[in-house]
Design a protein around this motif. Structure first.
Motif, mmCIF file in Angstrom:
data_model
loop_
_atom_site.group_PDB
_atom_site.id
_atom_site.type_symbol
_atom_site.label_atom_id
_atom_site.label_comp_id
_atom_site.label_asym_id
_atom_site.label_seq_id
_atom_site.Cartn_x
_atom_site.Cartn_y
_atom_site.Cartn_z
ATOM 1 N N VAL A 144 0.832 -1.212 0.000
ATOM 2 C CA VAL A 144 0.000 0.000 0.000
ATOM 3 C C VAL A 144 0.864 1.259 0.000
ATOM 4 N N PHE A 145 2.146 1.088 -0.321
ATOM 5 C CA PHE A 145 3.072 2.207 -0.480
ATOM 6 C C PHE A 145 3.120 3.107 0.758
ATOM 7 N N ASN A 146 3.171 2.486 1.929
ATOM 8 C CA ASN A 146 3.244 3.258 3.167
ATOM 9 C C ASN A 146 4.616 3.065 3.799
ATOM 10 N N PRO A 147 5.487 4.078 3.775
ATOM 11 C CA PRO A 147 6.843 3.929 4.310
ATOM 12 C C PRO A 147 6.981 4.289 5.785
ATOM 13 N N TYR A 148 5.950 4.940 6.350
ATOM 14 C CA TYR A 148 6.119 5.515 7.693
ATOM 15 C C TYR A 148 5.433 4.749 8.817
ATOM 16 N N PHE A 149 4.402 3.968 8.519
ATOM 17 C CA PHE A 149 3.619 3.352 9.581
ATOM 18 C C PHE A 149 4.460 2.419 10.447
ATOM 19 N N TYR A 150 5.312 1.632 9.817
ATOM 20 C CA TYR A 150 6.149 0.676 10.557
ATOM 21 C C TYR A 150 7.031 1.398 11.573
ATOM 22 N N ILE A 151 7.585 2.511 11.184
ATOM 23 C CA ILE A 151 8.477 3.267 12.073
ATOM 24 C C ILE A 151 7.677 4.016 13.122
ATOM 25 N N HIS A 152 6.711 4.774 12.646
ATOM 26 C CA HIS A 152 6.009 5.700 13.527
ATOM 27 C C HIS A 152 5.112 4.989 14.531
ATOM 28 N N HIS A 153 4.426 3.972 14.099
ATOM 29 C CA HIS A 153 3.485 3.304 14.992
ATOM 30 C C HIS A 153 4.193 2.682 16.190
ATOM 31 N N LEU A 154 5.333 2.054 15.945
ATOM 32 C CA LEU A 154 6.043 1.355 17.010
ATOM 33 C C LEU A 154 6.867 2.290 17.888
ATOM 34 N N ARG A 155 7.471 3.302 17.295
ATOM 35 C CA ARG A 155 8.454 4.107 18.028
ATOM 36 C C ARG A 155 7.924 5.461 18.506
ATOM 37 N N ILE A 156 6.826 5.919 17.926
ATOM 38 C CA ILE A 156 6.261 7.208 18.328
ATOM 39 C C ILE A 156 4.846 7.048 18.888
ATOM 40 N N HIS A 157 3.970 6.470 18.089
ATOM 41 C CA HIS A 157 2.555 6.440 18.452
ATOM 42 C C HIS A 157 2.308 5.749 19.791
ATOM 43 N N HIS A 158 2.848 4.562 19.970
ATOM 44 C CA HIS A 158 2.592 3.836 21.213
ATOM 45 C C HIS A 158 3.228 4.531 22.421
ATOM 46 N N LYS A 159 4.300 5.221 22.188
ATOM 47 C CA LYS A 159 4.995 5.894 23.286
ATOM 48 C C LYS A 159 4.321 7.200 23.676
ATOM 49 N N TYR A 160 3.827 7.934 22.693
ATOM 50 C CA TYR A 160 3.308 9.278 22.963
ATOM 51 C C TYR A 160 1.808 9.424 22.729
ATOM 52 N N VAL A 161 1.080 8.327 22.527
ATOM 53 C CA VAL A 161 -0.359 8.410 22.251
ATOM 54 C C VAL A 161 -1.063 9.261 23.303
ATOM 55 N N GLY A 162 -1.955 10.117 22.831
ATOM 56 C CA GLY A 162 -2.716 10.970 23.737
ATOM 57 C C GLY A 162 -2.026 12.254 24.130
ATOM 58 N N THR A 163 -0.795 12.470 23.666
ATOM 59 C CA THR A 163 -0.055 13.692 23.980
ATOM 60 C C THR A 163 0.131 14.521 22.713
ATOM 61 N N ASP A 164 0.598 15.745 22.887
ATOM 62 C CA ASP A 164 0.817 16.624 21.735
ATOM 63 C C ASP A 164 1.973 16.154 20.859
ATOM 64 N N SER A 165 2.797 15.250 21.378
ATOM 65 C CA SER A 165 3.934 14.746 20.611
ATOM 66 C C SER A 165 3.522 13.707 19.575
ATOM 67 N N ASP A 166 2.282 13.257 19.652
ATOM 68 C CA ASP A 166 1.800 12.216 18.731
ATOM 69 C C ASP A 166 0.831 12.808 17.718
ATOM 70 N N PRO A 167 1.243 12.947 16.458
ATOM 71 C CA PRO A 167 0.339 13.492 15.438
ATOM 72 C C PRO A 167 -0.813 12.558 15.092
ATOM 73 N N VAL A 168 -0.731 11.299 15.503
ATOM 74 C CA VAL A 168 -1.792 10.337 15.192
ATOM 75 C C VAL A 168 -2.995 10.518 16.103
ATOM 76 N N THR A 169 -2.809 11.112 17.257
ATOM 77 C CA THR A 169 -3.924 11.362 18.164
ATOM 78 C C THR A 169 -4.721 12.578 17.697
ATOM 79 N N ALA A 170 -5.963 12.357 17.310
ATOM 80 C CA ALA A 170 -6.817 13.450 16.837
ATOM 81 C C ALA A 170 -7.230 14.332 18.013
ATOM 82 N N ARG A 171 -7.133 15.639 17.840
ATOM 83 C CA ARG A 171 -7.467 16.594 18.895
ATOM 84 C C ARG A 171 -8.985 16.775 19.025
#
Length: 344
Positions: A144-171
């Motif tokens: 599906v031509f997605n280069p970022y999910f593997y990196i971001h989901h494991l190393r950013i999203h799970h660590k910072y979910v719910g905070t301003d540091s996580d762009p995946v958390t919808a405000r």
């Protein structure tokens, strides 16, 4: 006898996850048949399942987890099914079975499956430590031509979910459309930065093939050019279109999973920082992705062992039936915002 009947009843849960394969079968059939049949999966996934999810009850059972080989078999079949769906799209266009505007229909229908099968299964597999399964997850993301999910989901999203540091958390109060741009650009930027730091820490060039983001992007261009030269540029267009649509579905899923839920930077992630849904369609067609609260609470837990929490925020509907409200911001805010205020 009663023990045997109970065991068989409990093991039925793992069989229900195989419903996840039904939409991709519609895709393959549609791509090999052409015409109106290319729309089969699109209609089924968004109309039939959306209505069924509203009608069917919830399944909140937590006590029917069993140990068997069915989840592993499903993972293997899902990877194979995604490969066949992409190949059927290529063959359908190359052979002339899919022509003109039906190419767009086939791409969207295939992208629907890619978003609900390939990315969902990839999400499961990239969490696994086994190298082969992990590679299979990255292969699905490559489709599906997605280069970022593997990196971001494991190393950013799970660590910072719910905070301003996580762009995946919808405000809170943020529409899907604003979120879509902010989320994708934020994930790409952070993923590039992480890969640059990783490469430099290993003494390697930050802008070479060692950079996962760059190697993936070069791979995508190679596939599109090779497909265009070998099978026609309509094939390249279809591959790209199905990938774009799949990633739009990914971001829709990300949007509804954490919308408006926040936590302090020093607060441990718990079952209240993700939305959950026990709707039958979302549970078994998406291999319990809708039990997202438990996934973030216990990230290493396999999909078939995720449970429902009484304290977790519950979406007004499931993933299939909340798509239309998410696309209409006033309706979404009306349905969801009061539930968030009730959590505080």
């Amino acid at each position: 006898m009663d023990i045997e009947i109970t065991a068989k009843k409990r093991s039925f849960r793992n069989w229900k996850y195989f419903l996840n394969l039904f939409p991709v079968l519609l895709v393959i059939y549609g791509n090999m048949t052409g015409g109106w049949f290319t729309l089969l999966n699109f209609i089924f996934s968004f109309a039939v399942l959306g209505i069924a999810e509203i009608i069917l009850p919830e399944d909140r059972t937590n006590d029917d987890v069993v140990e068997d080989e069915l989840p592993e078999i499903l993972m293997f079949l899902s990877v194979l099914a995604q490969l066949l769906s992409i190949l059927s799209l290529i063959y359908g266009i190359y052979s002339g079975t899919i022509r003109e505007y039906w190419i767009i229909a086939a791409a969207i229908s295939t992208g629907t499956s890619s978003g609900t099968l390939a990315i969902v299964v990839a999400h499961e597999l990239i969490h696994r430590k086994d190298k082969l399964w992990n590679f299979a997850g990255r292969f699905l993301l490559f489709s599906v031509f997605n280069p970022y999910f593997y990196i971001h989901h494991l190393r950013i999203h799970h660590k910072y979910v719910g905070t301003d540091s996580d762009p995946v958390t919808a405000r809170f109060g943020e529409s899907y459309y604003h979120y879509l741009v902010r989320s994708i650009t934020g994930q790409i930027k952070q993923s590039f930065q992480l890969e640059k730091q990783r490469c430099l820490a290993k003494g390697k060039s930050a802008f070479g093939l060692n950079n996962y983001m760059l190697s993936c992007l070069m791979g995508y261009f190679a596939v599109l050019i090779f497909a265009g030269m070998l099978a026609g540029w309509e094939v390249s267009f279809a591959l790209l279109a199905q990938a774009i649509f799949a990633n739009l579905l990914l971001e829709y899923t990300n949007y509804i999973e954490h919308y408006g839920l926040s936590r302090n930077d020093n607060e441990r992630v718990n079952e209240r920082h993700s939305w959950q849904s026990d709707k039958l369609i979302s549970r078994f067609f998406l291999i319990d992705l809708s039990r997202h609260s438990d996934h973030h609470f216990h990230a290493a837990k396999p999909f078939n062992k995720l449970v429902s929490y009484p304290d977790s925020p519950v979406l007004p509907g499931g993933y299939a039936s909340m798509l239309l409200p998410a696309l209409i911001p006033p309706l979404w805010f009306r349905l969801v915002n009061l539930r968030i205020k009730g959590q505080k």
